[in-house]
Design an enzyme around this catalytic site. Structure first.
Site, short mmCIF file in Angstrom:
data_model
loop_
_atom_site.label_atom_id
_atom_site.label_comp_id
_atom_site.label_asym_id
_atom_site.label_seq_id
_atom_site.Cartn_x
_atom_site.Cartn_y
_atom_site.Cartn_z
N SER A 96 -10.51 -12.10 19.58
CA SER A 96 -11.17 -13.03 20.35
C SER A 96 -11.79 -12.19 21.71
O SER A 96 -12.81 -11.29 21.50
CB SER A 96 -10.53 -14.16 20.83
OG SER A 96 -11.19 -15.24 21.53
N ASP A 239 -17.97 -14.39 23.57
CA ASP A 239 -17.13 -13.65 23.54
C ASP A 239 -16.85 -12.69 22.22
O ASP A 239 -17.73 -13.01 21.54
CB ASP A 239 -15.57 -14.28 23.92
CG ASP A 239 -15.06 -15.14 22.64
OD1 ASP A 239 -16.14 -15.72 22.02
OD2 ASP A 239 -13.86 -15.45 22.52
N ASP A 241 -15.50 -13.01 19.22
CA ASP A 241 -15.49 -13.69 17.99
C ASP A 241 -16.61 -14.87 18.15
O ASP A 241 -16.57 -15.91 17.12
CB ASP A 241 -14.24 -14.31 17.32
CG ASP A 241 -13.59 -15.22 18.42
OD1 ASP A 241 -13.89 -15.11 19.62
OD2 ASP A 241 -12.71 -16.06 18.11
N ASP A 243 -16.86 -17.96 19.60
CA ASP A 243 -16.26 -19.08 19.36
C ASP A 243 -16.79 -19.69 20.94
O ASP A 243 -16.88 -21.12 21.14
CB ASP A 243 -15.08 -19.41 19.16
CG ASP A 243 -13.86 -18.83 19.90
OD1 ASP A 243 -14.40 -17.94 20.74
OD2 ASP A 243 -12.66 -18.98 19.69
MG MG Z 1 -12.90 -16.30 21.27
#
Ligand code: MG
Length: 452
Positions: A96, A239, A241, A243
């Site tokens: 992440s 960020d 990943d 999300d």
């Molecule tokens: Mg993330």
């Protein structure tokens, strides 16, 4: 029982606590939990992705399940794939927003949501007891590649937006992919929305040469400079990943995540009245906007998976966190960085106003954070003692202790990962927030002392 899962999956430092042996056993526990069928897996761009992915996959296959490898994708793309098909579940290998030496494993249920805590506990039980299902040679699982989901997801996001109005507006955007998984899908989405796109850090590189992958003001200096230089309408940052999404306005000013969350809630509620879910730690600026717009604000415990699940249970119309994580239930019940970016551009098109202008109309609050050192085994007692000493006040115990005042509040909450208890104080002006934080940190210190 020991705990393996944190707020957002299992995380650790690669080849230290997050190593191949853990990954194999975790894969075995995950396969045992899902029992049968096929599990989808994807990763972000982190350097240890292949190592951990292959270890987790080996574990899953040993239980007799099959694995479909979706490649490098944003976490929400994998969740979208699981939601849209009949996979038994999903696994995401992602650090992440964490530094490159970290990595993590997230488990997704068959609906595309991050696992409920009771399901994580079942996986933890299999892991710690080593009670793994083991397949015989005839039924052992295999892997296949499934590379449809980059395009399917891009279409899925664009299809949920008013693409025509956005195209007509003809925006110029600067998109910072943080060398993470967002490079696969977000440039394409912006392109299909007719935006003129300036790309930053769109080369996949898990060493994060551009900047650390957490979208903080310090890490987004290049984004701000590029917005200014290129005269763009908005700067967008994901960020690692993708999300989460954080924005920079047309004047190159960083937009706080609670402000973009409040702005999004305002526009969602214009179209559909209903509940908006956010953690107890979120700014009152979100709650104020929701109430003024005729919506219902619901506070949950801290953590995006809990926000998503509360939204599903309460049939909420929108939800999210102050860190740039936004959840659009008509799309899917998880944070979705590309969807947040697309919706924000849609707001610009719909309102005809600049991002700075829209943000300037939102209520203003100041948040002051402090931390008090407290050993993990004393946290519960310290908070109980503190609650007792505050017995005359109205206390919300959704997550920690939240004490409401007139246009102000204090939240006292134990950290899940460090031997500290955090004090958050929010008020209309900075000096009052500082005063409140100090006052409650002192009460907490006394309680910690009494508990020790
Ligand atoms: Mg993330």
């Amino acid at each position: 029982m020991n705990r393996l899962f944190g707020t957002n999956g299992v995380r650790g430092i690669v080849n230290s606590d997050m190593n191949v042996n853990l990954a194999v056993d975790l894969g075995r526990a995950i396969g045992t939990f899902f029992r049968e069928g096929e599990v989808a897996i994807a990763s972000d761009t982190i350097t240890s992705a292949d190592m951990l992915k292959n270890a987790v996959v080996a574990g899953v296959l040993s239980t007799g399940l099959s694995v479909s490898d979706l490649g490098v994708l944003p976490s929400p793309s994998l969740q979208f794939a699981v939601k849209k098909t009949n996979y038994s579940g999903g696994i995401i290998i992602t650090a992440s927003h964490n530094p490159p030496e970290f990595n993590g494993v997230k488990v997704i249920d068959s609906l595309g949501l991050e696992l409920a805590r009771k399901d994580e506990e079942e996986i933890e039980a299999h892991y710690f007891r080593k009670s793994f299902r083991t397949s015989d040679w005839q039924t052992i699982g295999g892997t296949r590649l499934d590379n449809r989901w980059k395009d399917e997801y891009v279409q899925g996001v664009v299809g949920k937006l008013d693409a025509e109005s956005i195209r007509k507006a003809g925006f110029k955007v600067v998109l910072d992919c943080a060398n993470g998984a967002g490079y696969q899908t977000s440039p394409d989405i912006m392109d299909r929305l007719g935006c003129e796109v300036v790309l930053l850090n769109d080369e996949p590189d898990g060493r994060f040469p551009g900047h650390p992958s957490e979208p903080t003001p310090a890490n987004l200096k290049d984004l701000a400079t590029t917005v200014e230089k290129s005269n763009a309408d908005i700067g967008i940052a994901h960020d690692g990943d993708a999300d989460r999404t954080i924005f920079v306005d047309e004047n190159a000013d960083f937009v706080d995540g609670d402000k973009s969350l409040a702005l999004m809630a305002l526009f969602v509620l214009k179209e559909r009245k209903g509940s908006v879910v956010t953690p107890v730690s979120s700014s009152s600026c979100v709650g104020d906007v929701v109430k003024e717009s005729g919506g219902n604000i619901l506070y949950s415990k801290v953590g995006a998976p809990i926000v998503a699940r509360t939204m599903l249970e309460k049939k909420a119309v929108f939800g999210g966190e102050e860190n740039g994580g936004m959840i659009f239930p008509e799309h899917q019940y998880c944070r979705d960085g590309a969807m947040a970016a697309g919706k924000m551009i849609e707001i610009l098109a719909e309102s005809g106003e600049s991002l700075s202008k829209l943000i300037s109309k939102l209520p203003e609050y100041h948040l002051q954070k402090m931390k008090v050192i407290c050993p993990d085994d004393k946290k519960e007692k310290a908070l109980a003692l503190m609650e007792k000493s505050l017995s005359t006040k109205e206390i919300d115990k959704t997550d920690g202790l939240k004490i409401y005042g007139e246009s102000e509040w204090v939240l006292v909450r134990s950290s899940g990962t460090e031997p500290i208890v955090r004090v958050y104080a929010e008020a209309k002006d900075k000096s009052r927030a500082e005063e409140l934080a100090k006052e409650y940190a002192d009460i907490l210190k006394d309680a910690v002392e009494q508990a020790s």
